[in-house]
Design a protein around this motif. Structure first.
Motif, PDB file in Angstrom:
ATOM      1  N   ARG A 208     119.700  69.836  39.059  1.00  0.00           N
ATOM      2  CA  ARG A 208     119.870  69.409  40.856  1.00  0.00           C
ATOM      3  C   ARG A 208     119.559  67.704  40.432  1.00  0.00           C
ATOM      4  NH1 ARG A 208     120.362  72.120  45.225  1.00  0.00           N
ATOM      5  NH2 ARG A 208     119.499  73.853  44.365  1.00  0.00           N
ATOM      6  N   ASP A 209     118.468  67.229  40.017  1.00  0.00           N
ATOM      7  CA  ASP A 209     118.193  65.445  40.237  1.00  0.00           C
ATOM      8  C   ASP A 209     119.561  65.279  39.316  1.00  0.00           C
ATOM      9  OD1 ASP A 209     115.906  66.385  41.300  1.00  0.00           O
ATOM     10  OD2 ASP A 209     114.246  66.056  39.975  1.00  0.00           O
ATOM     11  N   GLN A 210     119.931  65.326  38.410  1.00  0.00           N
ATOM     12  CA  GLN A 210     120.880  64.769  37.234  1.00  0.00           C
ATOM     13  C   GLN A 210     121.905  64.794  38.081  1.00  0.00           C
ATOM     14  OE1 GLN A 210     120.801  66.244  33.173  1.00  0.00           O
ATOM     15  NE2 GLN A 210     119.243  67.502  33.953  1.00  0.00           N
ATOM     16  N   VAL A 211     122.462  66.045  39.162  1.00  0.00           N
ATOM     17  CA  VAL A 211     123.947  66.156  39.394  1.00  0.00           C
ATOM     18  C   VAL A 211     123.542  65.143  40.214  1.00  0.00           C
ATOM     19  CG1 VAL A 211     125.116  67.009  40.871  1.00  0.00           C
ATOM     20  CG2 VAL A 211     124.216  68.117  39.014  1.00  0.00           C
ATOM     21  N   ALA A 212     122.133  64.898  41.233  1.00  0.00           N
ATOM     22  CA  ALA A 212     122.273  63.748  42.374  1.00  0.00           C
ATOM     23  C   ALA A 212     122.297  62.354  42.230  1.00  0.00           C
ATOM     24  CB  ALA A 212     121.167  63.917  43.131  1.00  0.00           C
ATOM     25  N   ALA A 213     121.551  61.979  40.814  1.00  0.00           N
ATOM     26  CA  ALA A 213     121.796  61.382  40.559  1.00  0.00           C
ATOM     27  C   ALA A 213     123.465  60.374  39.803  1.00  0.00           C
ATOM     28  CB  ALA A 213     120.568  60.719  39.516  1.00  0.00           C
ATOM     29  N   GLN A 214     124.039  61.152  39.496  1.00  0.00           N
ATOM     30  CA  GLN A 214     125.900  61.227  38.842  1.00  0.00           C
ATOM     31  C   GLN A 214     126.921  60.863  40.173  1.00  0.00           C
ATOM     32  OE1 GLN A 214     125.844  60.591  35.567  1.00  0.00           O
ATOM     33  NE2 GLN A 214     127.946  60.998  35.371  1.00  0.00           N
ATOM     34  N   MET A 215     126.073  62.028  41.261  1.00  0.00           N
ATOM     35  CA  MET A 215     126.700  60.821  42.348  1.00  0.00           C
ATOM     36  C   MET A 215     127.027  60.022  43.300  1.00  0.00           C
ATOM     37  SD  MET A 215     127.038  64.598  44.840  1.00  0.00           S
ATOM     38  CE  MET A 215     126.968  65.742  43.965  1.00  0.00           C
ATOM     39  N   ALA A 216     125.915  59.254  43.451  1.00  0.00           N
ATOM     40  CA  ALA A 216     124.701  58.437  43.774  1.00  0.00           C
ATOM     41  C   ALA A 216     125.666  57.498  42.704  1.00  0.00           C
ATOM     42  CB  ALA A 216     123.690  58.344  43.506  1.00  0.00           C
ATOM     43  N   SER A 217     125.034  57.547  40.629  1.00  0.00           N
ATOM     44  CA  SER A 217     126.887  56.681  40.792  1.00  0.00           C
ATOM     45  C   SER A 217     128.107  56.459  40.677  1.00  0.00           C
ATOM     46  CB  SER A 217     126.431  56.604  39.295  1.00  0.00           C
ATOM     47  OG  SER A 217     124.406  56.972  39.109  1.00  0.00           O
ATOM     48  N   GLU A 218     128.482  57.343  40.833  1.00  0.00           N
ATOM     49  CA  GLU A 218     130.164  57.913  40.473  1.00  0.00           C
ATOM     50  C   GLU A 218     130.629  57.272  42.538  1.00  0.00           C
ATOM     51  OE1 GLU A 218     131.075  62.139  38.750  1.00  0.00           O
ATOM     52  OE2 GLU A 218     130.300  61.734  41.002  1.00  0.00           O
ATOM     53  N   ALA A 219     129.838  57.456  43.259  1.00  0.00           N
ATOM     54  CA  ALA A 219     130.017  57.446  44.470  1.00  0.00           C
ATOM     55  C   ALA A 219     129.678  55.667  45.046  1.00  0.00           C
ATOM     56  CB  ALA A 219     129.017  57.397  46.061  1.00  0.00           C
ATOM     57  N   GLU A 220     128.986  54.962  44.011  1.00  0.00           N
ATOM     58  CA  GLU A 220     129.134  53.239  44.313  1.00  0.00           C
ATOM     59  C   GLU A 220     130.134  53.016  43.123  1.00  0.00           C
ATOM     60  OE1 GLU A 220     126.126  49.288  42.571  1.00  0.00           O
ATOM     61  OE2 GLU A 220     125.204  51.822  42.042  1.00  0.00           O
ATOM     62  N   LEU A 221     130.838  52.992  42.159  1.00  0.00           N
ATOM     63  CA  LEU A 221     132.226  52.816  41.918  1.00  0.00           C
ATOM     64  C   LEU A 221     133.236  52.701  42.488  1.00  0.00           C
ATOM     65  CD1 LEU A 221     130.695  53.710  37.940  1.00  0.00           C
ATOM     66  CD2 LEU A 221     130.702  51.212  39.037  1.00  0.00           C
ATOM     67  N   PHE A 222     132.834  54.751  42.996  1.00  0.00           N
ATOM     68  CA  PHE A 222     134.099  54.786  44.279  1.00  0.00           C
ATOM     69  C   PHE A 222     133.796  53.769  45.207  1.00  0.00           C
ATOM     70  CE2 PHE A 222     136.660  57.510  46.675  1.00  0.00           C
ATOM     71  CZ  PHE A 222     137.383  58.055  45.861  1.00  0.00           C
ATOM     72  N   ILE A 223     133.223  53.352  45.857  1.00  0.00           N
ATOM     73  CA  ILE A 223     133.499  52.694  46.858  1.00  0.00           C
ATOM     74  C   ILE A 223     133.997  51.230  46.257  1.00  0.00           C
ATOM     75  CG2 ILE A 223     132.057  51.571  48.333  1.00  0.00           C
ATOM     76  CD1 ILE A 223     130.318  53.909  48.720  1.00  0.00           C
ATOM     77  N   GLY A 224     133.403  50.842  44.997  1.00  0.00           N
ATOM     78  CA  GLY A 224     133.354  49.202  44.942  1.00  0.00           C
ATOM     79  C   GLY A 224     135.331  49.307  44.561  1.00  0.00           C
ATOM     80  N   GLN A 225     136.015  50.410  43.738  1.00  0.00           N
ATOM     81  CA  GLN A 225     137.264  50.603  44.117  1.00  0.00           C
ATOM     82  C   GLN A 225     138.093  50.257  45.369  1.00  0.00           C
ATOM     83  OE1 GLN A 225     137.681  49.798  40.228  1.00  0.00           O
ATOM     84  NE2 GLN A 225     139.516  50.402  40.930  1.00  0.00           N
ATOM     85  N   LEU A 226     137.186  50.955  45.877  1.00  0.00           N
ATOM     86  CA  LEU A 226     138.497  51.099  47.408  1.00  0.00           C
ATOM     87  C   LEU A 226     138.487  49.861  47.681  1.00  0.00           C
ATOM     88  CD1 LEU A 226     136.603  54.457  49.405  1.00  0.00           C
ATOM     89  CD2 LEU A 226     139.122  54.059  48.034  1.00  0.00           C
ATOM     90  N   LYS A 227     137.780  49.123  47.457  1.00  0.00           N
ATOM     91  CA  LYS A 227     137.812  47.688  48.000  1.00  0.00           C
ATOM     92  C   LYS A 227     138.514  46.816  46.893  1.00  0.00           C
ATOM     93  CE  LYS A 227     133.462  47.621  50.301  1.00  0.00           C
ATOM     94  NZ  LYS A 227     131.550  47.302  49.919  1.00  0.00           N
ATOM     95  N   SER A 228     139.602  47.463  45.984  1.00  0.00           N
ATOM     96  CA  SER A 228     139.803  46.103  44.545  1.00  0.00           C
ATOM     97  C   SER A 228     140.882  46.366  45.019  1.00  0.00           C
ATOM     98  CB  SER A 228     139.519  47.649  43.165  1.00  0.00           C
ATOM     99  OG  SER A 228     140.279  48.765  43.300  1.00  0.00           O
TER     100      SER A 228
END
Length: 252
Positions: free
Chosen positions: A213-233
């Motif tokens: 659960r902790d690893q999944v949450a951390a990976q999801m947060a890392s992906e979300a940060e990059l995903f949002i950055g790409q939405l603005k790219s």
């Protein structure tokens, strides 16, 4: 509750249907909010013992509604899509998917958080994030390779490979495949069986199986940060423009 999300509870089984067939069941932020609320209500209910997610008509979901997604505010408190991903990834009670047609983008990645995944013969599975100038989400960059192996996960996430239902079953992404006409009845019977099982034993067993659960949450947060950055790219802007103009995107 969004008009594009319908809920029905019978025999302690709640079925959520993504009901926007005119848009191939593409999911908006409003729909994500309704789905998150439904999952949270299910988790807190003593009466509901199984939760099924399926799609209306002949699509599971085409993934995010890109126009809605590109205009949404993804800052501040958890946006609806993040609330949904948090709800499905942390739900302590069984979640079942009945994949009745193409599962694209989040249609595939949400399956990695479902406990039982059943598909119709005609179902297909695609994660076209790179094609859309985006990155994987829902911890799929970690969970998909754990499910199907690194080589196949790369083929799906980087090369954009589409899996048939038979291939998805052979790779271990889904539990079983049923004839299109039989999927609804078969999943209803399986969900009823799950709902009749000892609820505490079911929750404890799920917690043992999903112990990352902790690893999944951390990976999801890392992906979300990059995903949002790409939405603005500029890359994503070019993809949206190309889709509107019905041409291939051009990346300099």
């Amino acid at each position: 509750m969004s008009d594009s999300i319908t809920l029905k509870t019978l025999d302690r089984v709640t079925t959520l249907t993504i009901n926007r067939p005119q848009k191939r069941n593409a999911i908006t932020q409003e729909m994500y909010g309704a789905m998150a609320d439904a999952l949270k209500a299910y988790e807190g209910s003593a009466e509901q013992r199984a939760f099924v997610i399926t799609g209306a008509a002949d699509y599971f979901t085409a993934g995010n509604d890109l126009q809605d997604f590109s205009m949404a505010d993804h800052t501040g408190d958890l946006p609806p899509v993040a609330r949904f991903l948090e709800a499905i990834s942390t739900c302590k009670k069984p979640v079942i998917a009945a994949v009745n047609g193409p599962a694209i983008g989040v249609g595939l990645t949400m399956l990695l958080h479902c406990d039982l995944v059943y598909a119709a013969t005609s179902a297909t599975f695609t994660a076209p994030f790179v094609k859309l100038a985006l990155v994987p989400e829902a911890a799929s960059s970690m969970l998909l390779s754990a499910s199907v192996g690194m080589a196949v996960a790369n083929d799906i996430l980087l090369a954009g490979r589409t899996l048939t239902a038979e291939e998805a079953h052979n790779y271990g992404l889904i539990s079983r495949v049923f004839a299109d006409a039989d999927l609804g009845d078969e999943v209803a019977a399986l969900a009823k069986h799950v709902a009749a099982s000892a609820p505490e034993a079911m929750k404890l067993s799920k917690s043992l199986i999903r112990n990352q659960r902790d690893q999944v949450a951390a990976q999801m947060a890392s992906e979300a940060e990059l995903f949002i950055g790409q939405l603005k790219s500029s890359e994503f802007s070019e993809v949206v423009a190309a889709m509107m103009q019905k041409r291939a995107p051009a990346f300099s």
